[in-house]
Design a protein around this motif. Structure first.
Motif, PDB file in Angstrom:
ATOM      1  N   VAL A   1     -17.274  -6.915   8.772  1.00 18.82           N
ATOM      2  CA  VAL A   1     -15.732  -7.254   8.702  1.00 18.82           C
ATOM      3  C   VAL A   1     -15.115  -6.805   7.091  1.00 18.82           C
ATOM      4  O   VAL A   1     -14.135  -6.341   7.095  1.00 18.82           O
ATOM      5  N   GLU A   2     -16.127  -7.033   6.232  1.00 15.74           N
ATOM      6  CA  GLU A   2     -15.611  -6.345   4.833  1.00 15.74           C
ATOM      7  C   GLU A   2     -15.399  -5.034   4.811  1.00 15.74           C
ATOM      8  O   GLU A   2     -14.426  -4.472   4.217  1.00 15.74           O
ATOM      9  N   GLU A   3     -16.321  -4.305   5.535  1.00 15.23           N
ATOM     10  CA  GLU A   3     -16.056  -2.545   5.615  1.00 15.23           C
ATOM     11  C   GLU A   3     -14.879  -2.389   6.284  1.00 15.23           C
ATOM     12  O   GLU A   3     -14.048  -1.430   6.103  1.00 15.23           O
ATOM     13  N   VAL A   4     -14.496  -3.051   7.602  1.00 20.01           N
ATOM     14  CA  VAL A   4     -13.277  -2.950   8.153  1.00 20.01           C
ATOM     15  C   VAL A   4     -12.235  -3.193   7.145  1.00 20.01           C
ATOM     16  O   VAL A   4     -11.367  -2.442   7.144  1.00 20.01           O
ATOM     17  N   LEU A   5     -12.197  -4.324   6.635  1.00 19.79           N
ATOM     18  CA  LEU A   5     -11.093  -4.617   5.803  1.00 19.79           C
ATOM     19  C   LEU A   5     -10.957  -3.683   4.525  1.00 19.79           C
ATOM     20  O   LEU A   5     -10.057  -3.331   4.130  1.00 19.79           O
ATOM     21  N   ASP A   6     -12.086  -3.151   4.055  1.00 19.28           N
ATOM     22  CA  ASP A   6     -12.033  -2.017   2.960  1.00 19.28           C
ATOM     23  C   ASP A   6     -11.133  -0.934   3.384  1.00 19.28           C
ATOM     24  O   ASP A   6     -10.370  -0.348   2.858  1.00 19.28           O
ATOM     25  N   ASN A   7     -11.661  -0.292   4.651  1.00 22.39           N
ATOM     26  CA  ASN A   7     -10.972   0.959   5.091  1.00 22.39           C
ATOM     27  C   ASN A   7      -9.459   0.485   5.421  1.00 22.39           C
ATOM     28  O   ASN A   7      -8.633   1.378   5.055  1.00 22.39           O
ATOM     29  N   LEU A   8      -9.213  -0.576   5.751  1.00 18.46           N
ATOM     30  CA  LEU A   8      -7.632  -0.885   6.089  1.00 18.46           C
ATOM     31  C   LEU A   8      -7.006  -1.161   4.823  1.00 18.46           C
ATOM     32  O   LEU A   8      -5.612  -0.619   4.726  1.00 18.46           O
ATOM     33  N   LEU A   9      -7.480  -1.692   3.870  1.00 10.18           N
ATOM     34  CA  LEU A   9      -6.782  -1.776   2.464  1.00 10.18           C
ATOM     35  C   LEU A   9      -6.673  -0.513   2.031  1.00 10.18           C
ATOM     36  O   LEU A   9      -5.790  -0.127   1.283  1.00 10.18           O
ATOM     37  N   GLY A  10      -7.773   0.435   2.058  1.00 12.47           N
ATOM     38  CA  GLY A  10      -7.802   1.539   1.380  1.00 12.47           C
ATOM     39  C   GLY A  10      -6.808   2.336   1.956  1.00 12.47           C
ATOM     40  O   GLY A  10      -5.841   2.963   1.438  1.00 12.47           O
ATOM     41  N   ASN A  11      -6.431   2.442   3.244  1.00 11.53           N
ATOM     42  CA  ASN A  11      -5.390   3.315   3.759  1.00 11.53           C
ATOM     43  C   ASN A  11      -3.918   2.582   3.404  1.00 11.53           C
ATOM     44  O   ASN A  11      -2.893   3.387   2.943  1.00 11.53           O
TER      45      ASN A  11
END
Length: 537
Positions: free
Chosen positions: A430-440
């Motif tokens: 979930v944190e990796e998903v959040l990282d990609n979303l916030l990075g974009n």
């Protein structure tokens, strides 16, 4: 697939009939077979009674025809009257010692209610009367037997005198004279009664007349009797075959043909069907298991197809993106070769170009390797409280935004979370998903990023929503944004893999990704993942 009314249609009936149909379809095989057997016996009994009754009516009609003109002989003792050469009905009088009996007859029939009685035999329909010598001589079905009694000791020494022997009517006079002389005399005891009375006759021997009814039966009558005796067994055998065939077709053959057809379709890799409902509790459970197997195979097949299609698109995108660095490398090397051929030194700019493109190729290779490993990643769930997860994700988002875009305001909404709810989740995923979303979002946001967390406890789904106030998605991005290597502003460091990785991770965790634009502008990405705890948790 099955003949007749299908179980789905049967059980869709309303009211009592529908409940009875549903109960019948769900009945175990043993009880169903018992019902078929009981029905078979009941129907066989009813049909057998009807057939036997009809045969006996036919037999009675034929018997009445055969007995027409005949007299059913009265079973009284008869004395042979030598003077009149006639049989006289008599009565038997036993003496006190029990060893002797006298037979007293009346030529006028006074002792036996006249010459006959106006009575009809209910079985044969013939009148009952007294036998005569003419009847005995003319009717071959009449048999004359010795009534017995008044035997001497000598009679018992030579055998059993009571053993019945048929007496020929032509020899009756001689037989009567001989036996009168040899047997114990009884005339003296009632001599005074018969003396001077010509109507009375006394004798120490008498006869009984027996009619052999079987001799009257015609072959057709005999056949009717045999048929009436065999009918119940034949009817039971026929209905047993019919009922068992129906039981086999409905309860065994039908379901087996359904499963055989389903198995053949599975073997042919045709999984686009639903296992039909079949009657019988055991086969219904087997059908449910078969349907689960089919659905599992279908899901696996679809997943394999999706993975293969994803790999195909990934390879195509990778090959497409490799063209640029390969083309640049090829052109740079060709120019370097031309310079070398002219004796010129290779410039530092050419070497820098080659180095840059090589690094780009290495990053492409690493990205491809990462995506390939991502497909095989295992989801390692752990049980956490929703409130604790929301707090951890809030802190994680604040740290990431603070490091990448400290000028952007972050808003976090966790009102949709039930703090005490229990979740089964892979926190790292979930944190990796959040990282990609916030990075974009950091790449495209102007001044604001919003993070929303919402939990649907009814379905066990967690929604992670990231919105920014940037330019939003283009129509092409809304359609292809989650494809690997898709990007409208790709660079050597950004290959358009962020949303593709998010989509893969969400799918591994039982969820999906939705891309949309906010009405007021900006992009919104919503990721849903399955966080329902296992049933035994």
């Amino acid at each position: 697939m099955m003949g007749g009314r299908t179980p789905e249609k049967r059980c869709s009936l309303k009211g009592l009939k529908g409940r009875v149909c549903a109960l019948w379809d769900d009945m175990p095989l043993m009880r169903t077979f018992f019902c078929y057997a009981a029905s078979c016996v009941a129907v066989s009994v009813v049909v057998s009674i009807a057939i036997v009754f009809s045969l006996m009516l036919a037999y009675a009609a034929l018997q009445s025809e055969e007995w027409e003109g005949r007299i059913d002989v009265n079973d009284v003792p008869y004395i042979y009257d030598e003077e009149a050469d006639e049989l006289v009905p008599a009565v038997a009088i036993e003496f006190d010692d029990g060893n002797r009996v006298t037979f007293l007859g009346s030529r006028s029939g006074a002792l036996t209610m006249g010459a006959g009685v106006n009575v009809i035999n209910a079985e044969t329909g013939a009148p009952i009367g007294y036998a005569t010598m003419d009847m005995v001589r003319d009717d071959a079905t009449l048999r004359v037997y010795d009534w017995g009694g008044n035997y001497t000791t000598r009679d018992f020494e030579i055998g059993d005198p009571y053993s019945p022997v048929i007496i020929d009517s032509a020899d009756l006079a001689s037989y009567d004279a001989r036996e009168r002389a040899e047997r114990l005399p009884v005339d003296a005891e009632i001599g005074n009664l018969v003396a001077g009375n010509d109507d009375l006759i006394v004798s120490n021997i008498a006869y009984f007349i027996y009619r052999d009814n079987l001799a009257i039966e015609t072959p057709l009558m005999m056949g009717l009797r045999i048929a009436s005796a065999a009918a119940p067994f034949i009817v039971l055998g026929v209905f047993s075959v019919l009922f068992f065939r129906r039981f086999y077709r409905k309860r065994l053959g039908g379901p087996l043909s359904v499963f055989c057809d389903c198995a053949n379709r599975v073997a042919a890799q045709d999984l686009d069907f639903t296992t039909p409902a079949v009657p019988g509790r055991e086969f219904a459970r087997l059908g449910e298991a078969f349907e689960k197997m089919r659905a599992s195979l279908e899901a696996s097949q679809r997943e394999l197809w999706r993975t293969a299609e994803e790999r195909r698109r990934l390879n195509a995108a990778f090959a497409h993106d490799l063209r640029t660095p390969v083309t640049v490398l090829a052109g740079t090397v060709e120019m370097a070769q031309l310079r070398a051929a002219r004796g010129e030194a290779i410039g530092a700019d050419a070497l820098e170009t080659i180095k840059t493109q090589v690094i780009r190729l290495e990053r492409y290779a690493q990205a491809m390797s990462g995506i390939a490993r991502l497909e095989d990643r295992k989801v390692e769930r752990e049980i956490v409280e929703a409130g604790a997860l929301a707090g951890a994700l809030r802190a994680h988002a604040q740290g990431l935004i603070g490091a990448q875009r400290p000028d952007v305001a972050l808003g976090v909404d966790t009102s949709g979370m039930a703090p005490d709810a229990t979740l089964s989740v892979d926190r790292a995923l979930v944190e990796e998903v959040l990282d990609n979303l916030l990075g974009n979002a950091c790449t495209h946001a102007d001044s604001r990023i919003a993070l929303g967390l919402a939990l649907d406890t009814a379905f066990g789904m967690l929604a992670v929503r990231v919105a920014d106030d940037g330019p939003g998605f283009s129509p092409e991005a809304l359609r292809r944004g989650c494809e690997a290597f898709f990007g409208e502003a790709k660079s050597a460091e950004h290959f358009g893999l962020g949303l593709s990785i998010v989509a893969t991770l969400a799918r591994l965790h039982g969820g999906a990704v939705v891309l949309e634009n906010a009405p007021s502008g900006g992009a919104i990405v919503t990721v849903t993942i399955d966080v329902a705890p296992p049933e035994d948790a």
